[in-house]
Design an enzyme around this catalytic site. Structure first.
Site, PDB file in Angstrom:
ATOM      1  N   SER A  63       0.771  -1.159  -0.058  1.00 61.54           N
ATOM      2  CA  SER A  63      -0.123   0.170  -0.199  1.00 61.54           C
ATOM      3  C   SER A  63       0.953   1.064   0.062  1.00 61.54           C
ATOM      4  O   SER A  63       1.738   1.638  -1.061  1.00 61.54           O
ATOM      5  CB  SER A  63      -1.048   0.082   1.252  1.00 61.54           C
ATOM      6  OG  SER A  63      -1.837   0.869   1.141  1.00 61.54           O
ATOM      7  N   ASP A  86      -9.665  -4.077  -4.993  1.00 62.71           N
ATOM      8  CA  ASP A  86      -9.025  -2.726  -4.505  1.00 62.71           C
ATOM      9  C   ASP A  86      -9.037  -1.429  -5.316  1.00 62.71           C
ATOM     10  O   ASP A  86      -8.897  -1.427  -6.475  1.00 62.71           O
ATOM     11  CB  ASP A  86      -7.449  -3.487  -4.568  1.00 62.71           C
ATOM     12  CG  ASP A  86      -6.606  -2.213  -3.718  1.00 62.71           C
ATOM     13  OD1 ASP A  86      -7.001  -1.039  -3.117  1.00 62.71           O
ATOM     14  OD2 ASP A  86      -5.528  -2.177  -3.928  1.00 62.71           O
ATOM     15  N   HIS A  95      -7.855  -4.744  -0.595  1.00 62.19           N
ATOM     16  CA  HIS A  95      -6.511  -4.267  -0.408  1.00 62.19           C
ATOM     17  C   HIS A  95      -6.284  -4.483   1.345  1.00 62.19           C
ATOM     18  O   HIS A  95      -7.107  -4.917   2.067  1.00 62.19           O
ATOM     19  CB  HIS A  95      -7.004  -2.827  -0.141  1.00 62.19           C
ATOM     20  CG  HIS A  95      -5.825  -1.835  -0.184  1.00 62.19           C
ATOM     21  ND1 HIS A  95      -5.200  -1.468  -1.017  1.00 62.19           N
ATOM     22  CD2 HIS A  95      -5.417  -1.296   1.262  1.00 62.19           C
ATOM     23  CE1 HIS A  95      -4.129  -0.628  -0.566  1.00 62.19           C
ATOM     24  NE2 HIS A  95      -4.177  -0.532   0.811  1.00 62.19           N
TER      25      HIS A  95
END
Length: 483
Positions: A299, A414, A444
């Site tokens: 991320s 995501d 995610h």
């Protein structure tokens, strides 16, 4: 545990565990008792369907859950055992729980099983809008839940006392992961913590164990945790770093960079550059070569990885001078650093402005939504000395023509999925070696579920193995070219 954690995901799962009587299964001695005792006001299940499911699986629910060792003495990891145990409940029960929580259906997410849809439903039910939470409070909640989901075994580290070194059945070739926290300087000469993982292998059969660290690939991995540049720490990503070290045999160095809003962009990337410079000087301690440093992050940490790969290889002087003397200092450091050999960004942040299709497709009802991104974005950029669209905050804007070989991982469900694809495609257009791996049916942040959801655990293992093979091919190719 502080009062701040009572509203966390532990709360609902504790209630669910009590409702399902999971904690009392091992003490139930009544032969006529049912395997499940679910309140009728909680769910309405077709008993015949439940019986069919039991017969198909061969084991009772009690037996399945006891196989996962859900016991009262594991209270600190109740979240891990509860979520994992839900995965072995019959599908009719899972579907009923999902329905009760107004969770997603199989038609909404074709590649997502009932177990993962229940996890998503629980998250959606408990989620508090981030704008209603102080950032310090959010950090506590995230840290509490992330660690509570991790397997207890990854926190078991052998001590140095005599009794711990006596292992009657310690097999030759067995490995154990040890880790140590160290303090180094951050970009502004303050203190920053890094966690150093190493793989120790036994060279004795049993009795006193003799362990030695070995690193045949002479490779070391520098890891940057995710969390929107605002939350997350060494502990929240401990399990994943532990897994990388265990599977690859490489030492792993995890970086506890400074967080926004107290330290807005580009403080995080400057700290990560400082950590990289430290590692380049200390590679020998880990049996690695400075030319074999690899990068990884998830991320926000994936975004840091892409920025590092870009700026270490082709640092942009003008961009750094936008920060004045501090930027000049960082640019000078970049000039003398060895280039990273490869990188593995997982569902990375690469483009803060463009609205890709995944932004609309998966921006609601999942683990990361539009509102979350907006909160993290504001915390990271509003007080930044840099303009919003800048090379040091959006990797896609910089020069990626000479970036190191990249193993890019995307999650299907995501909001950031298409950013990962766009970044990978840009690198490919420059002739850079790129391998892209997309995890179908994954949201995610899926690495946080690696030990509680069977398929996501297998996918995570596959990703780590794939990246290790990717790196070893690079090593092999370089050896052939230099021969």
């Amino acid at each position: 545990m502080s009062n701040s954690t009572v509203l966390s995901v532990n709360t609902l799962l504790n209630k669910a565990v009590k409702t399902l009587n999971l904690m009392s299964f091992g003490q139930d001695k009544n032969p006529k008792s049912t395997d499940m005792n679910i309140s009728a006001e909680i769910m309405d299940i077709d008993e015949s369907a439940l019986q069919d499911s039991r017969e198909d699986k061969g084991l009772s629910i009690k037996e399945k859950i006891l196989e996962h060792h859900l016991m009262t003495n594991y209270q600190p990891h109740l979240l891990h055992y509860a979520i994992k145990s839900f995965g072995c409940l019959p599908t009719p029960i899972l579907e009923s729980l999902i329905k009760c929580l107004d969770g997603p259906t199989s038609k909404q997410y074709l590649h997502v099983d009932a177990h993962l849809r229940l996890i998503l439903a629980v998250n959606s039910k408990l989620k508090t809008p981030l704008q209603l939470i102080e950032m310090s409070e959010l950090r506590k909640r995230f840290a509490t839940d992330a660690v509570a989901m991790q397997a207890p075994k990854v926190w078991q580290q052998a001590s140095d006392n005599l009794l711990s070194n006596l292992k009657q059945f310690h097999k030759k070739g067995d490995s154990a992961i040890s880790w140590q926290d160290r303090t180094i300087a951050n970009a502004d000469d303050g203190d920053m913590t890094i966690r150093c993982y190493q793989n120790e292998t036994s060279d004795n059969g049993f009795g006193f164990k003799k362990e030695q660290t070995s690193n045949p690939d002479e490779t070391v991995l520098l890891f940057f945790h995710g969390g929107g540049f605002c939350i997350g720490d060494l502990n929240t990503h401990h399990e994943f770093c532990h897994a990388i070290c265990e599977q690859t045999g490489w030492p792993v160095i995890s970086v506890d960079y400074r967080l926004a809003p107290e330290h807005p962009a580009p403080a995080a990337v400057r700290d990560c550059i400082s950590a990289y410079a430290w590692l380049a000087e200390h590679c020998e301690e880990f049996g690695a070569l400075p030319s074999r440093i690899v990068l990884a992050g998830d991320s926000a940490g994936g975004g840091l990885s892409t920025l590092m790969a870009q700026q270490i290889i082709t640092p942009n002087k003008e961009a750094w001078l936008d920060l004045g003397d501090e930027g000049q200092k960082t640019f000078d450091i970049l000039q003398g650093l060895p280039h990273p050999m490869a990188q593995m960004p997982l569902y990375p942040v690469t483009d803060i402005e463009t609205d890709y299709p995944s932004w609309e497709l998966y921006g609601e009802g999942l683990l990361l939504d539009h509102a979350d991104v907006a909160i993290f974005d504001a915390a990271c950029l509003e007080n930044s000395p840099l303009p919003r669209q800048h090379i040091l905050t959006s990797p896609m804007l910089g020069d990626n023509r000479q970036v190191c070989p990249s193993y890019v991982v995307a999650a299907e469900l995501d909001v950031l999925r298409d950013e990962a694809f766009a970044y990978a495609n840009q690198l490919k257009s420059h002739g850079i070696a790129v391998q892209t791996h997309t995890v179908l049916g994954a949201p995610h942040g899926f690495i946080h579920f690696m030990s509680v959801h069977q398929r996501l655990g297998q996918e995570t293992q596959h990703i780590i193995t794939g990246f290790a093979n990717f790196v070893r091919e690079i090593i092999k190719t370089r050896a052939l070219l230099s021969a």
